[in-house]
Design a protein around this motif. Sequence first.
Motif: not given
Length: 160
Positions: A34, A38-39, A78-79, A82-83, A85-86, A150, A154, A158
């Motif tokens: 992921y 993802k990015k 995933k969560k 995402d955290e 990647l920020t 992507n 995902v 998931h």
Amino acid sequence: MSEHSSQWYRDQTNQLIQSLSKNDQQYFEDLQLYLVTKKAFSRDELAIQKSLYTMAQDLVDASKDGISASNFFGKKPKKMADEMLTQMPKISLRERLELIGIVVGISWLYLFLSGGNGRDDQAMILNPWKYLGVAFIEGICLALILWIVNFYTVSTTHRS
């Protein structure tokens, strides 16, 4: 301190996760997949691979104490990704254009070498609109491919 490559960190991470249980390996591989897809082409790959390597080291240590990956990092990879990647640095516009330029450059070379008109009895005609059109269409296709990868990644992580 010497700087290692993304490949070195990737190889070391893969070696580390081999010592984990199957469930922890699956969790970490989902997180890894992921994060990387993802990015794609927007985040610094080296920073991502360094973070994954550090996380793998921490997880190996935690697993020795009987702590599972889902208890250590949280129930949802995933969560967690995402955290992360920020916080990851973005790649520059120049680096993105270099990646796209490679694909477009190969196509332009093919167009140039093919002569563009398909007939041997005429001189080569260079049509700038054809070259710009190829670059535009390839840019759209690359964005679409990255979006599909992507989306698939995902939905796969998931489900697991």
